[in-house]
Every structure is written in structure tokens, then in C-alpha cells.
Motif scaffolding. Structure first.
Motif, PDB file in Angstrom:
ATOM      1  N   ARG A  79       0.814  -1.215   0.000  1.00 12.53           N
ATOM      2  CA  ARG A  79       0.000   0.000   0.000  1.00 12.53           C
ATOM      3  C   ARG A  79       0.845   1.261   0.000  1.00 12.53           C
ATOM      4  O   ARG A  79       0.361   2.339  -0.369  1.00 12.53           O
ATOM      5  N   SER A  80       2.110   1.158   0.403  1.00  8.71           N
ATOM      6  CA  SER A  80       2.977   2.342   0.373  1.00  8.71           C
ATOM      7  C   SER A  80       3.224   2.798  -1.061  1.00  8.71           C
ATOM      8  O   SER A  80       3.479   3.981  -1.309  1.00  8.71           O
ATOM      9  N   LEU A  81       3.140   1.881  -2.025  1.00  4.32           N
ATOM     10  CA  LEU A  81       3.288   2.256  -3.430  1.00  4.32           C
ATOM     11  C   LEU A  81       2.125   3.124  -3.876  1.00  4.32           C
ATOM     12  O   LEU A  81       2.293   4.076  -4.654  1.00  4.32           O
ATOM     13  N   ILE A  82       0.920   2.810  -3.395  1.00  4.77           N
ATOM     14  CA  ILE A  82      -0.248   3.627  -3.717  1.00  4.77           C
ATOM     15  C   ILE A  82      -0.103   5.017  -3.111  1.00  4.77           C
ATOM     16  O   ILE A  82      -0.376   6.042  -3.761  1.00  4.77           O
ATOM     17  N   GLU A  83       0.360   5.060  -1.853  1.00  4.73           N
ATOM     18  CA  GLU A  83       0.552   6.348  -1.193  1.00  4.73           C
ATOM     19  C   GLU A  83       1.639   7.168  -1.884  1.00  4.73           C
ATOM     20  O   GLU A  83       1.517   8.391  -2.034  1.00  4.73           O
ATOM     21  N   ALA A  84       2.707   6.504  -2.336  1.00  3.23           N
ATOM     22  CA  ALA A  84       3.766   7.215  -3.040  1.00  3.23           C
ATOM     23  C   ALA A  84       3.258   7.811  -4.352  1.00  3.23           C
ATOM     24  O   ALA A  84       3.615   8.936  -4.725  1.00  3.23           O
ATOM     25  N   ALA A  85       2.418   7.055  -5.054  1.00  4.85           N
ATOM     26  CA  ALA A  85       1.843   7.576  -6.293  1.00  4.85           C
ATOM     27  C   ALA A  85       0.946   8.774  -6.026  1.00  4.85           C
ATOM     28  O   ALA A  85       0.981   9.770  -6.767  1.00  4.85           O
ATOM     29  N   ASN A  86       0.164   8.705  -4.955  1.00  5.03           N
ATOM     30  CA  ASN A  86      -0.695   9.845  -4.599  1.00  5.03           C
ATOM     31  C   ASN A  86       0.136  11.052  -4.185  1.00  5.03           C
ATOM     32  O   ASN A  86      -0.177  12.196  -4.561  1.00  5.03           O
ATOM     33  N   GLY A 107      -6.207   9.218  -9.662  1.00  5.98           N
ATOM     34  CA  GLY A 107      -6.665   7.858  -9.403  1.00  5.98           C
ATOM     35  C   GLY A 107      -6.538   6.967 -10.625  1.00  5.98           C
ATOM     36  O   GLY A 107      -6.160   5.800 -10.521  1.00  5.98           O
ATOM     37  N   TRP A 108      -6.831   7.510 -11.813  1.00  3.21           N
ATOM     38  CA  TRP A 108      -6.709   6.732 -13.038  1.00  3.21           C
ATOM     39  C   TRP A 108      -5.256   6.397 -13.338  1.00  3.21           C
ATOM     40  O   TRP A 108      -4.944   5.291 -13.753  1.00  3.21           O
ATOM     41  N   GLN A 109      -4.350   7.378 -13.127  1.00  2.00           N
ATOM     42  CA  GLN A 109      -2.934   7.124 -13.372  1.00  2.00           C
ATOM     43  C   GLN A 109      -2.386   6.075 -12.418  1.00  2.00           C
ATOM     44  O   GLN A 109      -1.583   5.214 -12.805  1.00  2.00           O
ATOM     45  N   THR A 110      -2.825   6.118 -11.162  1.00  4.27           N
ATOM     46  CA  THR A 110      -2.395   5.106 -10.198  1.00  4.27           C
ATOM     47  C   THR A 110      -2.900   3.727 -10.599  1.00  4.27           C
ATOM     48  O   THR A 110      -2.174   2.729 -10.502  1.00  4.27           O
ATOM     49  N   LEU A 111      -4.129   3.689 -11.074  1.00  8.37           N
ATOM     50  CA  LEU A 111      -4.700   2.413 -11.498  1.00  8.37           C
ATOM     51  C   LEU A 111      -3.926   1.829 -12.670  1.00  8.37           C
ATOM     52  O   LEU A 111      -3.561   0.640 -12.658  1.00  8.37           O
ATOM     53  N   VAL A 112      -3.656   2.651 -13.685  1.00  5.57           N
ATOM     54  CA  VAL A 112      -3.035   2.160 -14.915  1.00  5.57           C
ATOM     55  C   VAL A 112      -1.556   1.850 -14.714  1.00  5.57           C
ATOM     56  O   VAL A 112      -1.046   0.846 -15.229  1.00  5.57           O
ATOM     57  N   ASN A 113      -0.850   2.700 -13.977  1.00  4.81           N
ATOM     58  CA  ASN A 113       0.606   2.582 -13.879  1.00  4.81           C
ATOM     59  C   ASN A 113       1.104   1.807 -12.661  1.00  4.81           C
ATOM     60  O   ASN A 113       2.280   1.415 -12.633  1.00  4.81           O
TER      61      ASN A 113
END
Length: 305
Positions: free
Chosen positions: A203-210, A216-222
């Protein structure tokens, strides 16, 4: 002065550990099961596909007549033969079923993994998705008939609401009903591996992307999709292999009016044309294996798991 350790000479390096007798003994039971229940039956099917036959018995030997009979008249692609049309119909259902179950399975898995915070609620919702599996496939297919039939509930509701003036004929015993049944029966085979892959994402990868300003779309795709690809590929293999060989669903929901390779094999078996059925099974297996090979080229599943 450098304190770096001096590398050992090649002659002093520890050799890679080789699997011992104990490891082979541990793998022996599953290896025997694989040999007896997969390799041997498959080898028998391939062998029988080259045999002669008549109305009464199988005639061991070697002939290519069974394969020639399957593809007889298929040279003219402008007017496809029955075999090509049947394989095209089967492939069409496989692709449609795979695409729709992928979209639905990914959506449900994404919701469970990233929008449901409580592990208890996650488990309850996951169990809720498995409820259709508490009954047999045939019962689940038959349950659509009172809904989709010409005098079924859906047509009655649409007519009462004034949306249609006459019953819709293609709701049942059509390509639509076959694809609908496939989605209903096999979406769970897509949800489970994708959900498992998503739950393993840090989940830290999601937080880093944010934090980096990704939408949200970029996080989903990449981030999410690439890290879920092993689950996507495994779910795709499950769905494609099941749908390509399914003949019961197509027979029931298609009203015995839609051809499939599995249905042809069943009919040939009923008429004791075992070598011809075996040849069709070998060809179908080759088609499915090519599809699986293409999927596994997209990601190394062994490395991802």
C-alpha cells in the motif's frame, strides 16, 4: 586502505546446492498423480486420434483420415467450412466471455481490495460472491429461463412499462444468453486470482503515487494493473480454458441451436466415433494451448508468484 573483502577464488566457492533424494521423494506422489490422471489419458487421446474405426469397433493403426475429414472442404476461406465456422463460434464465445469476466472481475476485486477497509467485511463480501457456486451449473443456467423466456419476467416487465410492444426473442436461446450464462458462471474464476494479487500490493506504493500527484486513473493504470497482471493472466487462463471446452452451457442456453467444438465432440462420442472425437479434442487442445502460450508471453507467472 580499502577494507573490501577479498573475493574467494573460483575453486573455493561453495557449489550450488542440488536437490537431494528427499526432494525427489516429496515430489513423487504429485508426479505420479500428474502422470496417471493427465499425461497417460492425454497420450491415449492423441493415439486414438490416429486410429481407424467403423460402426462397431476401433481399429488400431495409423491414419490421418480423421484430421483430413475434419478439415475437408476448408481450403476455400471465402466460404468457411463447418469446422472453421464451429471453431470461430467457440472462439467468439471464449473471447467475449473472457473480456466481460475480466472487466467485472477486476472491478469487483478492486472494490474489495482497495475500498473495503474492514477485513471482516471483505471476507463477508467475498463469500457473498461465492453463493452461486453453492448450486450446480445446470440449476444456475435453468434459473435464467423464467427470466429471459418469451413469456418470462423480463419481457413482462418491459411490456408493462411500455418499453416494448412485443416480447424480445433474442433474450433466450441466442448468443446473448450463452454469453450471459458464461459471465454468470465463471466471473468468480477471474475475481479470485485478481483479488489475491491486489491484496499483495504494498500500500505504500499507492501512497507514493498519490504523493507524487498521480490521479486515481494514473495510479490504477501505472501501479495497480501492472502489479495485478499475474492474477489477470491466471484468471484469463481459467476462464478461457473452461469456456473453450464448455458444451453444456451452449447447449442449454443456446437451445441446442448453436454449435461448439465441445458439442461436436460430445455428439461424435455418442455415435461411437471415438477417433474422430479424439482428433477434434487434440485440435481444440492445440488451439487452447496457443492461447495460453500467448498469455504467458505477456508475463512470467512463475516470477510474479
Amino acid at each position: 586502505m580499502s577494507n573490501a573483502p577479498t573475493p574467494l577464488p573460483s575453486s573455493a566457492r561453495i557449489p550450488a546446492r542440488q536437490p537431494g533424494v528427499a526432494a525427489w521423494l516429496q515430489a513423487l506422489p504429485i508426479g505420479l498423480v500428474f502422470l496417471v490422471f493427465f499425461v497417460v489419458p492425454l497420450a491415449l487421446i492423441v493415439m486414438v486420434s490416429f486410429w481407424h474405426y467403423n460402426q462397431y469397433e476401433l481399429l488400431p493403426g495409423f491414419t490421418l483420415d480423421n484430421y483430413a475429414q475434419i478439415f475437408r472442404g476448408c481450403a476455400d476461406l471465402s466460404d468457411p467450412c463447418v469446422t472453421l465456422r464451429t471453431y470461430w463460434s467457440t472462439l467468439k464465445f471464449g473471447v467475449l466471455g473472457w473480456a466481460i469476466t475480466l472487466v467485472l472481475g477486476f472491478t469487483v476485486a478492486y472494490f474489495l481490495a482497495f475500498h473495503v477497509r474492514s477485513s471482516t467485511v471483505q471476507m463477508l463480501l467475498f463469500i457473498l460472491c461465492t453463493i452461486p457456486f453453492w448450486t450446480s451449473n445446470v440449476i444456475r443456467m435453468i434459473s435464467w429461463m423464467p427470466l429471459l423466456g418469451r413469456n418470462g419476467a423480463v419481457n413482462q416487465w418491459l411490456m408493462e412499462l411500455g418499453i416494448i410492444n412485443a416480447p424480445i426473442e433474442w433474450l433466450l436461446y441466442s448468443d446473448f444468453s450463452v454469453v450471459l450464462a458464461f459471465v454468470h458462471l465463471y466471473t468468480m474464476f477471474m475475481i479470485v486470482p485478481i483479488f489475491n494479487s491486489m491484496m499483495r500490493i504494498d500500500r505504500s506504493l499507492i501512497e507514493a503515487a498519490n504523493d507524487a500527484g498521480a490521479s486515481g486513473w494514473q495510479t490504477l493504470v501505472n501501479v495497480i494493473v501492472p502489479l495485478s497482471r499475474s492474477g489477470i493472466i491466471i484468471g484469463s487462463i481459467f476462464v478461457i480454458t473452461i469456456v473453450m471446452g464448455d458444451f453444456v452451457t451452449i447447449g442449454v442456453m443456446g437451445g441446442q441451436q448453436i454449435a461448439s467444438v465441445g458439442k461436436i465432440i460430445q455428439v461424435q462420442t455418442q455415435y461411437l466415433q471415438f477417433p474422430l472425437a479424439a482428433a477434434n479434442a487434440v485440435i481444440l487442445l492445440a488451439v487452447v494451448m496457443m492461447m495460453i502460450w500467448a498469455l504467458t508471453r505477456l508475463v512470467d507467472i512463475r516470477k510474479e508468484l
